[in-house]
Design a protein around this motif. Structure first.
Motif, PDB file in Angstrom:
ATOM      1  N   SER A  55       0.814  -1.217   0.000  1.00 49.46           N
ATOM      2  CA  SER A  55       0.000   0.000   0.000  1.00 49.46           C
ATOM      3  C   SER A  55       0.847   1.266   0.000  1.00 49.46           C
ATOM      4  CB  SER A  55      -0.951   0.005   1.200  1.00 49.46           C
ATOM      5  OG  SER A  55      -0.224  -0.065   2.415  1.00 49.46           O
ATOM      6  N   GLY A  56       2.170   1.112  -0.154  1.00 49.75           N
ATOM      7  CA  GLY A  56       3.030   2.273  -0.326  1.00 49.75           C
ATOM      8  C   GLY A  56       3.737   2.753   0.927  1.00 49.75           C
ATOM      9  N   ARG A  57       3.844   1.887   1.937  1.00 50.12           N
ATOM     10  CA  ARG A  57       4.499   2.301   3.182  1.00 50.12           C
ATOM     11  C   ARG A  57       5.887   2.865   2.930  1.00 50.12           C
ATOM     12  NH1 ARG A  57       8.265   0.526   6.798  1.00 50.12           N
ATOM     13  NH2 ARG A  57       8.743  -1.241   5.453  1.00 50.12           N
ATOM     14  N   MET A  58       6.691   2.179   2.127  1.00 48.74           N
ATOM     15  CA  MET A  58       8.036   2.675   1.838  1.00 48.74           C
ATOM     16  C   MET A  58       8.071   3.523   0.569  1.00 48.74           C
ATOM     17  SD  MET A  58      11.724   0.764   1.802  1.00 48.74           S
ATOM     18  CE  MET A  58      11.676   0.582   3.583  1.00 48.74           C
ATOM     19  N   LEU A  59       7.195   3.249  -0.357  1.00 45.99           N
ATOM     20  CA  LEU A  59       7.188   3.989  -1.617  1.00 45.99           C
ATOM     21  C   LEU A  59       7.025   5.483  -1.392  1.00 45.99           C
ATOM     22  CD1 LEU A  59       6.947   3.954  -4.791  1.00 45.99           C
ATOM     23  CD2 LEU A  59       4.472   3.841  -4.433  1.00 45.99           C
ATOM     24  N   ILE A  60       6.091   5.873  -0.537  1.00 39.87           N
ATOM     25  CA  ILE A  60       5.788   7.289  -0.317  1.00 39.87           C
ATOM     26  C   ILE A  60       7.022   8.062   0.138  1.00 39.87           C
ATOM     27  CG2 ILE A  60       4.411   8.920   1.023  1.00 39.87           C
ATOM     28  CD1 ILE A  60       2.805   7.395  -1.113  1.00 39.87           C
ATOM     29  N   LEU A 112      -2.717  -2.446  -4.484  1.00 37.02           N
ATOM     30  CA  LEU A 112      -2.326  -1.392  -5.408  1.00 37.02           C
ATOM     31  C   LEU A 112      -3.354  -0.259  -5.433  1.00 37.02           C
ATOM     32  CD1 LEU A 112      -0.902  -3.476  -8.379  1.00 37.02           C
ATOM     33  CD2 LEU A 112       0.384  -2.101  -6.737  1.00 37.02           C
ATOM     34  N   ALA A 113      -4.632  -0.599  -5.271  1.00 33.42           N
ATOM     35  CA  ALA A 113      -5.664   0.444  -5.199  1.00 33.42           C
ATOM     36  C   ALA A 113      -5.454   1.316  -3.971  1.00 33.42           C
ATOM     37  CB  ALA A 113      -7.052  -0.194  -5.164  1.00 33.42           C
ATOM     38  N   MET A 114      -5.097   0.700  -2.837  1.00 32.95           N
ATOM     39  CA  MET A 114      -4.797   1.466  -1.628  1.00 32.95           C
ATOM     40  C   MET A 114      -3.538   2.304  -1.826  1.00 32.95           C
ATOM     41  SD  MET A 114      -5.651   2.291   1.441  1.00 32.95           S
ATOM     42  CE  MET A 114      -6.868   1.047   1.934  1.00 32.95           C
ATOM     43  N   CYS A 115      -2.545   1.753  -2.518  1.00 33.54           N
ATOM     44  CA  CYS A 115      -1.314   2.481  -2.798  1.00 33.54           C
ATOM     45  C   CYS A 115      -1.604   3.714  -3.644  1.00 33.54           C
ATOM     46  CB  CYS A 115      -0.312   1.572  -3.504  1.00 33.54           C
ATOM     47  SG  CYS A 115       1.331   2.285  -3.704  1.00 33.54           S
ATOM     48  N   GLN A 116      -2.441   3.551  -4.657  1.00 34.37           N
ATOM     49  CA  GLN A 116      -2.807   4.683  -5.506  1.00 34.37           C
ATOM     50  C   GLN A 116      -3.529   5.748  -4.697  1.00 34.37           C
ATOM     51  OE1 GLN A 116      -1.961   5.300  -8.762  1.00 34.37           O
ATOM     52  NE2 GLN A 116      -2.849   7.299  -8.293  1.00 34.37           N
ATOM     53  N   GLN A 117      -4.393   5.319  -3.803  1.00 37.13           N
ATOM     54  CA  GLN A 117      -5.097   6.263  -2.932  1.00 37.13           C
ATOM     55  C   GLN A 117      -4.114   7.035  -2.060  1.00 37.13           C
ATOM     56  OE1 GLN A 117      -8.518   4.617  -0.834  1.00 37.13           O
ATOM     57  NE2 GLN A 117      -8.090   5.917   0.941  1.00 37.13           N
ATOM     58  N   GLU A 131       4.411   5.000 -11.083  1.00 39.34           N
ATOM     59  CA  GLU A 131       3.844   3.928 -11.896  1.00 39.34           C
ATOM     60  C   GLU A 131       3.673   2.690 -11.030  1.00 39.34           C
ATOM     61  OE1 GLU A 131       5.818   3.147 -15.566  1.00 39.34           O
ATOM     62  OE2 GLU A 131       6.375   5.243 -15.848  1.00 39.34           O
ATOM     63  N   LEU A 132       2.467   2.108 -11.061  1.00 36.16           N
ATOM     64  CA  LEU A 132       2.165   0.901 -10.310  1.00 36.16           C
ATOM     65  C   LEU A 132       1.736  -0.191 -11.280  1.00 36.16           C
ATOM     66  CD1 LEU A 132       0.072   2.446  -7.377  1.00 36.16           C
ATOM     67  CD2 LEU A 132       2.531   1.952  -7.416  1.00 36.16           C
ATOM     68  N   HIS A 133       2.236  -1.406 -11.054  1.00 30.14           N
ATOM     69  CA  HIS A 133       1.958  -2.510 -11.963  1.00 30.14           C
ATOM     70  C   HIS A 133       1.503  -3.734 -11.186  1.00 30.14           C
ATOM     71  CE1 HIS A 133       3.934  -0.516 -15.444  1.00 30.14           C
ATOM     72  NE2 HIS A 133       4.703   0.002 -14.504  1.00 30.14           N
ATOM     73  N   THR A 134       0.565  -4.468 -11.760  1.00 32.24           N
ATOM     74  CA  THR A 134       0.150  -5.755 -11.215  1.00 32.24           C
ATOM     75  C   THR A 134       0.956  -6.845 -11.914  1.00 32.24           C
ATOM     76  OG1 THR A 134      -2.102  -4.931 -10.887  1.00 32.24           O
ATOM     77  CG2 THR A 134      -1.780  -7.309 -10.795  1.00 32.24           C
ATOM     78  N   GLY A 135       1.577  -7.718 -11.127  1.00 33.42           N
ATOM     79  CA  GLY A 135       2.354  -8.778 -11.751  1.00 33.42           C
ATOM     80  C   GLY A 135       3.095  -9.614 -10.740  1.00 33.42           C
ATOM     81  N   ASN A 136       3.658 -10.724 -11.208  1.00 35.11           N
ATOM     82  CA  ASN A 136       4.468 -11.575 -10.340  1.00 35.11           C
ATOM     83  C   ASN A 136       5.940 -11.261 -10.547  1.00 35.11           C
ATOM     84  OD1 ASN A 136       5.846 -13.591 -12.244  1.00 35.11           O
ATOM     85  ND2 ASN A 136       3.705 -13.735 -12.888  1.00 35.11           N
TER      86      ASN A 136
END
Length: 274
Positions: free
Chosen positions: A69-74, A93-98, A108-113
């Motif tokens: 959810s972006g704890r370190m990204l932010i 990822l939706a929470m991260c975008q929020q 940029e956020l991506h869904t993937g393995n």
């Protein structure tokens, strides 16, 4: 509110009253608990400052594998680092975008393995995997695939940084229940039960049950298998070398080059592509 750290984003089975069973990858209740316990910008034992320090001098793109959810990204973005996030969970990822919108940031956020992702970039100058997310990789065979993919996506002299945790003396059938207040009318309970300890496979399997309550009525339940594998220090070094990495260092408790002396310490591994 009792805080508990949830580290994985494995498959969840979601049961909704009056609805069909749904299969999800780290669902809405788990995401809410994750956000309550690990909000954007919250440091765990100084890990954010450590990662910022170890990424100093990088001007190109950095990939955060398991961005959540972006704890370190932010905070990394606030340091003007160019970070791209990838995660398997659309809810996370939706929470991260929020959180990005709330903090007036863009990424940029991506869904993937992590085995065969292709984000359209040839290489990254850095790849990070904090919060012991690496321990969610279930086998050595998968680990070498992930590490090889990371290696192939790094520039020359690029660096990989990730955390490891070792088991905390678990007991079979050990059960804990935590409660999280979402509002004055809503709360989420989390029951965690250890159902398997396999010392040969180096893994612990727990069952997690998230229950959402509103005005005393059970609204929704999510059941999540939670597998953590521990990697020995020599083992992970050999895996990195097999993937092609050089100049491998191991540090304890976010103190660079501090030699680990206790299995309860957080281990941080750094490796370079040459």
């Amino acid at each position: 509110m009792c805080h508990i750290y949830i580290k994985n984003r494995l498959t969840i089975i979601t049961f909704v009253k009056g609805a069909h069973t749904m299969y999800n990858n780290y669902g809405s209740l788990a995401t809410k608990v994750y956000e309550l316990t690990k909000p954007a910008g919250a440091s765990i034992n100084g890990d954010i400052d450590y990662y910022i320090e170890r990424l100093e001098g990088i001007t190109g793109k950095i990939l955060e594998a398991g961005v959540g959810s972006g704890r370190m990204l932010i905070p990394l973005l606030e340091e003007n680092l160019d970070v791209v996030g990838i995660d398997a969970s659309s809810d996370m990822l939706a929470m991260c975008q929020q959180n990005l919108v709330t903090n007036q940031l863009k990424a940029e956020l991506h869904t993937g393995n992590l085995i065969d992702f292709n984000l359209g970039y040839e290489t990254f100058e850095g790849i990070i995997m904090p919060t012991s997310t690496f321990c969610l990789i279930e086998t050595e065979e998968l680990a070498i695939k992930v590490l090889t993919n990371f290696y192939n996506h790094l520039t020359s002299k690029g660096k990989l940084i990730f955390d490891l945790d070792l088991p905390f003396y678990p007991e079979l059938n050990e059960t804990s229940i935590s409660t999280f207040e979402v509002s004055d009318k809503e709360l989420i309970t989390l029951e965690k039960k250890i159902v398997e300890i396999d010392w040969l496979k180096q893994q612990i399997v727990s069952h997690l049950t998230y229950s959402q309550w509103r005005n005393g009525e059970l609204i929704k339940t999510e059941l999540q298998p939670f597998l953590l594998r521990w990697y020995g220090l020599t083992e992970v070094t050999l895996l990195l070398e097999k993937a092609g990495f050089k100049t491998i260092t191991i540090s304890a408790d976010y103190d660079y080059l501090e030699t680990p002396t206790d299995s309860n310490q957080t281990i941080t591994v750094e490796a370079h592509k040459e």
